[in-house]
Write a protein that holds these residues in place. Structure first.
Motif, short mmCIF file in Angstrom:
data_model
loop_
_atom_site.label_atom_id
_atom_site.label_comp_id
_atom_site.label_asym_id
_atom_site.label_seq_id
_atom_site.Cartn_x
_atom_site.Cartn_y
_atom_site.Cartn_z
N ARG A 188 -44.50 87.60 58.70
CA ARG A 188 -43.71 88.61 57.99
C ARG A 188 -42.29 88.71 58.50
NH1 ARG A 188 -42.13 93.28 60.26
NH2 ARG A 188 -42.89 93.70 62.37
N MET A 189 -42.05 88.28 59.76
CA MET A 189 -40.75 88.50 60.39
C MET A 189 -40.28 87.25 61.14
SD MET A 189 -38.17 90.49 61.41
CE MET A 189 -38.71 92.15 61.02
N LEU A 190 -39.05 86.83 60.83
CA LEU A 190 -38.38 85.75 61.57
C LEU A 190 -37.11 86.33 62.17
CD1 LEU A 190 -38.66 82.81 58.99
CD2 LEU A 190 -40.12 83.21 60.99
N PHE A 191 -36.87 86.00 63.44
CA PHE A 191 -35.71 86.56 64.12
C PHE A 191 -35.12 85.51 65.03
CE2 PHE A 191 -33.40 88.98 67.31
CZ PHE A 191 -32.78 89.96 66.54
N THR A 192 -33.80 85.43 65.08
CA THR A 192 -33.14 84.49 65.98
C THR A 192 -32.10 85.20 66.83
OG1 THR A 192 -31.93 82.38 66.12
CG2 THR A 192 -31.35 83.83 64.31
N GLY A 193 -31.90 84.68 68.02
CA GLY A 193 -30.92 85.23 68.94
C GLY A 193 -30.56 84.18 69.97
N ALA A 194 -29.89 84.60 71.03
CA ALA A 194 -29.50 83.77 72.18
C ALA A 194 -28.27 82.91 71.89
CB ALA A 194 -30.65 82.88 72.66
N ALA A 195 -28.06 82.51 70.63
CA ALA A 195 -26.88 81.71 70.27
C ALA A 195 -26.69 81.83 68.76
CB ALA A 195 -27.08 80.25 70.67
N PRO A 196 -25.46 81.62 68.28
CA PRO A 196 -25.23 81.69 66.83
C PRO A 196 -25.98 80.59 66.09
CG PRO A 196 -23.16 81.84 68.06
CD PRO A 196 -24.22 81.42 69.04
N MET A 197 -26.45 80.88 64.87
CA MET A 197 -27.12 79.89 64.05
C MET A 197 -26.27 79.60 62.82
SD MET A 197 -31.13 79.66 63.00
CE MET A 197 -31.27 80.69 61.55
N ALA A 198 -26.16 78.33 62.47
CA ALA A 198 -25.34 77.93 61.34
C ALA A 198 -25.87 78.53 60.05
CB ALA A 198 -25.31 76.41 61.24
N PRO A 199 -24.99 79.02 59.18
CA PRO A 199 -25.42 79.60 57.90
C PRO A 199 -26.31 78.65 57.09
CG PRO A 199 -23.13 80.14 58.28
CD PRO A 199 -23.53 79.19 59.38
N LYS A 200 -26.04 77.35 57.17
CA LYS A 200 -26.84 76.39 56.43
C LYS A 200 -28.31 76.45 56.83
CE LYS A 200 -26.92 72.01 57.57
NZ LYS A 200 -26.68 70.55 57.77
N VAL A 201 -28.59 76.70 58.11
CA VAL A 201 -29.98 76.74 58.58
C VAL A 201 -30.69 77.97 58.02
CG1 VAL A 201 -31.49 76.72 60.60
CG2 VAL A 201 -29.33 75.46 60.65
N PHE A 202 -29.99 79.11 57.97
CA PHE A 202 -30.57 80.30 57.34
C PHE A 202 -31.03 79.98 55.92
CE2 PHE A 202 -27.95 82.34 60.60
CZ PHE A 202 -28.73 83.41 61.00
N GLU A 203 -30.14 79.31 55.19
CA GLU A 203 -30.44 78.98 53.80
C GLU A 203 -31.62 78.00 53.70
OE1 GLU A 203 -26.78 77.45 52.35
OE2 GLU A 203 -25.67 79.32 52.71
N GLU A 204 -31.64 77.02 54.57
CA GLU A 204 -32.72 76.02 54.53
C GLU A 204 -34.07 76.65 54.85
OE1 GLU A 204 -30.05 72.08 55.77
OE2 GLU A 204 -31.21 73.16 57.29
N ILE A 205 -34.11 77.55 55.84
CA ILE A 205 -35.37 78.21 56.17
C ILE A 205 -35.82 79.11 55.02
CG2 ILE A 205 -36.42 79.97 57.66
CD1 ILE A 205 -36.30 77.33 59.04
N ALA A 206 -34.90 79.88 54.45
CA ALA A 206 -35.25 80.77 53.35
C ALA A 206 -35.78 79.98 52.16
CB ALA A 206 -34.04 81.60 52.95
N THR A 207 -35.18 78.84 51.87
CA THR A 207 -35.63 78.00 50.77
C THR A 207 -36.99 77.40 51.06
OG1 THR A 207 -33.35 77.45 50.17
CG2 THR A 207 -35.07 75.96 49.39
N ALA A 208 -37.19 76.98 52.31
CA ALA A 208 -38.42 76.29 52.68
C ALA A 208 -39.64 77.21 52.74
CB ALA A 208 -38.24 75.58 54.02
N CYS A 209 -39.43 78.46 53.19
CA CYS A 209 -40.60 79.32 53.39
C CYS A 209 -40.52 80.67 52.69
CB CYS A 209 -40.87 79.53 54.88
SG CYS A 209 -39.65 80.58 55.69
N GLY A 210 -39.37 80.98 52.09
CA GLY A 210 -39.25 82.23 51.36
C GLY A 210 -39.02 83.45 52.21
#
Length: 506
Positions: free
Chosen positions: A282-304
């Motif tokens: 239900r929850m995905l969270f990232t921290g410790a370092a910045p994440m590229a916007p492209k990766v956010f989009e790829e994860i959202a597309t891949a798993c919703g």
């Protein structure tokens, strides 16, 4: 009222005694069983004659023994000092000397390195049977098996001052030799309360939380494990991250909550079947370092699922801001300040910047550390404000957007690497006359370490010999992955290396 971070475990055991607390392929402990293990560890440490405030070093991977020893040290009135088990003997020696620890609790695979780094430090070993408390060569410090600390026992009760130091986490602050950030019970508990106060719940009582981030890191230790205890939820412990093996664990264990770092999501973004593997999440969270916007989009597309992001630092135990506060996952932003945390942006003179302008992030809150070990130096000022060295601006929605770092910090796989530390290690090579280290972009790790090397006249130096030498003195994530042998380094008028020119390719 909570005054000791270990109270979280006791309260969880009282509320949900039979509920799974820590789950792994090696063992499963309920909250009641973990509470008993914490008591046993606290009593065993007290029986060794440790005094309140003595330091207990933990050099362990992600395992239930780490959690039991950590909370046990706190319950017994001691200070926990987690160290990265991937550090070399060279790195461990200075940290162990600074900490002046009374005992070390270590895994079997790092026993040799820790023993060599601090020959007089008594050790308790997890994962191996050590025969005899006085075993080893003459003059060696005594060692014992962790099994001897598992005997159920009731520790002597300790009255904890919330302002007493609970956790000593080594960080280089600005640059150079690592310094121990002193985190009190008050600061650690405040962070837990701040996170719990966010309306978009990061951890719920019914969550099964993946804990693959290393426990010696503040993000995992107080940002995740403590919140799991606060909610009496369940943590699934994974010793190391492997993209496919970890996805199988997520599926098999019914994981619902994944706090991670950018390299994890980068690795998963190209995996087939991610939506099916994340069916329970239900929850995905990232921290410790910045994440590229492209990766956010790829994860959202891949798993919703959206990926929420946060910003913090060791000195803040660690939470400062999160997109969870606004309830909207927003690539490129780290969100709004957590409840209980004040943030302001200032210019180089310390004055507030104009609305919309970037400025250094300065923070205040009960979650802040009490300065650096041992004298509390360079902590929050008289009014409670602490400069982070990071530069950001507030966008039109009131969300923080990071734009730069004043520190020369390099973040590799979410771990801080300080150029000065790498430079100090490499300059010990007999054929190196000068060295400068910077961070460069890397598609898998976010950033990587690049070393510019000037060889001594007549020396036969090559990239392989530099990297081999680095491996003897530095943990793998700190070692240069790019080595440039140059005739000279650019310098400023005052003699400093002009790293700006290095970043521009000289």
């Amino acid at each position: 009222m909570r005054s000791n971070l270990a109270d979280l475990v006791r309260e969880a055991a009282e509320r949900r005694p039979g509920h799974p607390a820590l789950v792994s392929d090696a063992a499963t402990l309920t909250w009641s069983e973990l509470d008993v293990a914490v008591d046993a560890a606290a009593a065993a440490l007290q029986a060794r004659g440790l005094q309140p405030g003595d330091r207990v070093v933990l050099v362990l991977g992600t395992c239930w023994e780490f959690a039991a020893a950590y909370f046990g040290a706190l319950r017994g009135g001691f200070v926990a000092v987690p160290l990265n088990p991937g550090l070399t003997e060279y790195e461990l020696a200075s940290l162990l000397e600074d900490a002046a620890a009374a005992v070390g609790i270590v895994s079997a695979d790092v026993l040799q390195a820790v023993s060599a780094a601090a020959p007089e430090l008594p050790l308790v070993v997890v994962g191996a049977v050590v025969v005899g408390a006085e075993g080893g060569d003459e003059g060696d410090a005594p060692t014992q098996s962790y099994a001897s600390m598992e005997v159920p026992a009731t520790p002597e009760p300790v009255t904890t001052d919330p302002e007493s130091v609970a956790l000593l986490l080594f960080t280089s602050g600005t640059s150079g030799r690592a310094k121990g950030a002193m985190l009190t019970h008050r600061a650690l508990l405040a962070n837990v309360a701040n996170v719990a106060a966010v309306e978009t719940e990061s951890v719920r009582a019914d969550d099964v939380v993946l804990l693959v981030l290393p426990m010696f890191h503040v993000y995992s230790l107080n940002g995740t494990l403590a919140s799991v205890a606060d909610q009496a939820a369940t943590a699934v412990l994974v010793e190391r991250f492997d993209p496919d093996a970890t996805l199988e664990i997520v599926r098999r264990r019914g994981v619902t909550n994944i706090p991670g770092a950018p390299p994890m999501f980068v690795a998963w973004s190209t995996r087939p079947g991610l939506r099916e593997a994340f069916a329970s999440v239900r929850m995905l969270f990232t921290g410790a370092a910045p994440m590229a916007p492209k990766v956010f989009e790829e994860i959202a597309t891949a798993c919703g699922l959206p990926v929420f992001e946060g910003y913090g630092l060791t000195e803040a135990a660690p939470g400062v801001a999160s997109t969870l506060v606004g309830g909207v996952a927003k690539p490129g932003s780290v969100g709004r300040p957590l409840p209980g945390v004040e943030v302001r942006l200032v210019d180089e003179e310390g004055d507030p910047v104009e609305e919309g302008d970037p400025g250094e992030i300065v923070i205040r809150g009960a979650n802040l550390f009490s300065g650096y070990w041992p004298d509390g130096s360079d902590g929050p000022d008289a009014e409670g404000w602490f400069p982070t060295g990071d530069v950001a601006y507030f966008d039109e929605d009131g969300d923080l957007v990071l734009v730069d770092r004043r520190k020369e910090l390099v973040i590799v796989n979410g771990f801080n690497v300080y150029p000065r530390e790498v430079e100090d290690a490499l300059i010990g090579h007999p054929d190196i006359s000068e060295v400068a280290v910077i961070g460069v972009l890397h598609p898998q790790t976010g950033e990587a370490v690049k070393a510019y090397i000037v060889a001594r006249p007549g020396a036969d130096l090559n990239e392989a010999s530099v990297t081999a030498f680095a491996a003897t003195r530095l943990a793998r994530f700190k070692c240069p992955t790019v080595v440039a042998l140059v005739d000279r380094l650019p310098h400023t008028a005052t003699g400093k290396v002009a790293k700006g020119q290095l970043r521009e390719g000289m």
